[in-house]
Design a protein around this motif. Structure first.
Motif, PDB file in Angstrom:
ATOM      1  N   ILE A  68      91.307 127.648  70.078  1.00 58.72           N
ATOM      2  CA  ILE A  68      91.561 128.118  68.717  1.00 58.72           C
ATOM      3  C   ILE A  68      91.621 126.917  67.774  1.00 58.72           C
ATOM      4  O   ILE A  68      91.041 126.930  66.691  1.00 58.72           O
ATOM      5  CB  ILE A  68      92.857 128.957  68.652  1.00 58.72           C
ATOM      6  N   SER A  69      92.318 125.887  68.199  1.00 62.83           N
ATOM      7  CA  SER A  69      92.418 124.659  67.411  1.00 62.83           C
ATOM      8  C   SER A  69      91.030 124.079  67.151  1.00 62.83           C
ATOM      9  O   SER A  69      90.711 123.677  66.032  1.00 62.83           O
ATOM     10  CB  SER A  69      93.296 123.653  68.151  1.00 62.83           C
ATOM     11  N   GLU A  70      90.214 124.045  68.172  1.00 62.90           N
ATOM     12  CA  GLU A  70      88.850 123.528  68.057  1.00 62.90           C
ATOM     13  C   GLU A  70      88.016 124.405  67.118  1.00 62.90           C
ATOM     14  O   GLU A  70      87.313 123.890  66.239  1.00 62.90           O
ATOM     15  CB  GLU A  70      88.213 123.479  69.446  1.00 62.90           C
ATOM     16  N   TYR A  71      88.099 125.716  67.277  1.00 66.03           N
ATOM     17  CA  TYR A  71      87.324 126.653  66.460  1.00 66.03           C
ATOM     18  C   TYR A  71      87.678 126.521  64.980  1.00 66.03           C
ATOM     19  O   TYR A  71      86.804 126.578  64.112  1.00 66.03           O
ATOM     20  CB  TYR A  71      87.567 128.080  66.937  1.00 66.03           C
ATOM     21  N   LEU A  72      88.953 126.326  64.707  1.00 64.00           N
ATOM     22  CA  LEU A  72      89.413 126.213  63.326  1.00 64.00           C
ATOM     23  C   LEU A  72      89.392 124.768  62.816  1.00 64.00           C
ATOM     24  O   LEU A  72      89.736 124.520  61.671  1.00 64.00           O
ATOM     25  CB  LEU A  72      90.825 126.798  63.197  1.00 64.00           C
ATOM     26  N   ASN A  73      89.015 123.848  63.707  1.00 60.89           N
ATOM     27  CA  ASN A  73      88.993 122.415  63.359  1.00 60.89           C
ATOM     28  C   ASN A  73      90.327 122.008  62.732  1.00 60.89           C
ATOM     29  O   ASN A  73      90.377 121.361  61.680  1.00 60.89           O
ATOM     30  CB  ASN A  73      87.821 122.107  62.423  1.00 60.89           C
ATOM     31  N   THR A  74      91.383 122.437  63.395  1.00 58.56           N
ATOM     32  CA  THR A  74      92.743 122.222  62.912  1.00 58.56           C
ATOM     33  C   THR A  74      93.607 121.750  64.075  1.00 58.56           C
ATOM     34  O   THR A  74      93.577 122.355  65.137  1.00 58.56           O
ATOM     35  CB  THR A  74      93.322 123.537  62.348  1.00 58.56           C
ATOM     36  N   PRO A  75      94.373 120.675  63.904  1.00 55.00           N
ATOM     37  CA  PRO A  75      95.226 120.196  64.986  1.00 55.00           C
ATOM     38  C   PRO A  75      96.213 121.275  65.458  1.00 55.00           C
ATOM     39  O   PRO A  75      96.680 122.094  64.657  1.00 55.00           O
ATOM     40  CB  PRO A  75      95.984 119.025  64.360  1.00 55.00           C
ATOM     41  N   LYS A 115      94.141 130.119  58.204  1.00 55.68           N
ATOM     42  CA  LYS A 115      92.995 129.231  58.435  1.00 55.68           C
ATOM     43  C   LYS A 115      91.688 130.029  58.537  1.00 55.68           C
ATOM     44  O   LYS A 115      90.654 129.613  58.022  1.00 55.68           O
ATOM     45  CB  LYS A 115      93.192 128.386  59.701  1.00 55.68           C
ATOM     46  N   LEU A 116      91.737 131.176  59.228  1.00 55.60           N
ATOM     47  CA  LEU A 116      90.550 132.019  59.328  1.00 55.60           C
ATOM     48  C   LEU A 116      90.076 132.423  57.935  1.00 55.60           C
ATOM     49  O   LEU A 116      88.892 132.323  57.614  1.00 55.60           O
ATOM     50  CB  LEU A 116      90.838 133.269  60.167  1.00 55.60           C
ATOM     51  N   LYS A 117      91.014 132.860  57.117  1.00 58.64           N
ATOM     52  CA  LYS A 117      90.675 133.305  55.758  1.00 58.64           C
ATOM     53  C   LYS A 117      90.117 132.149  54.935  1.00 58.64           C
ATOM     54  O   LYS A 117      89.102 132.301  54.250  1.00 58.64           O
ATOM     55  CB  LYS A 117      91.905 133.895  55.081  1.00 58.64           C
ATOM     56  N   GLU A 118      90.757 130.989  54.996  1.00 51.35           N
ATOM     57  CA  GLU A 118      90.302 129.810  54.250  1.00 51.35           C
ATOM     58  C   GLU A 118      88.871 129.433  54.624  1.00 51.35           C
ATOM     59  O   GLU A 118      88.107 128.956  53.781  1.00 51.35           O
ATOM     60  CB  GLU A 118      91.205 128.608  54.526  1.00 51.35           C
TER      61      GLU A 118
END
Length: 84
Positions: free
Chosen positions: A49-56, A9-12
């Motif tokens: 982390i979930s919030e930072y990556l906007n990922t559930p 996710k970080l890379k994406e």
């Protein structure tokens, strides 16, 4: 699995471990240690982390697809097909 998903996710998103560390207000070394030891973060940090990556969270932890994103994408495609 969790850390592989986070790295993906970080890379994406063009983000780095360093930027994640700043967001979490911890050192980059702490995250590197978690990754090396395959240690899960606390629930508070997991939520951040979930919030930072906007990922559930379940997407990060269980590698489940983000159904909301898939729904939006498919709805848009369906709408364009129906209007043409």
């Amino acid at each position: 699995m969790f850390w592989n998903n986070v790295k993906t996710k970080l890379k994406e998103q063009g983000k780095t471990i360093s930027s994640l560390a700043k967001y979490l207000e911890i050192s980059q070394r702490t995250i590197e240690t978690w990754v090396y030891r395959n240690t899960d973060p606390s629930l508070v940090n997991l939520a951040k982390i979930s919030e930072y990556l906007n990922t559930p969270i379940d997407t990060l932890v269980l590698n489940k697809p983000n159904y909301q994103e898939l729904y939006k994408e498919l709805s848009g495609k369906l709408s364009s097909l129906l209007t043409t």
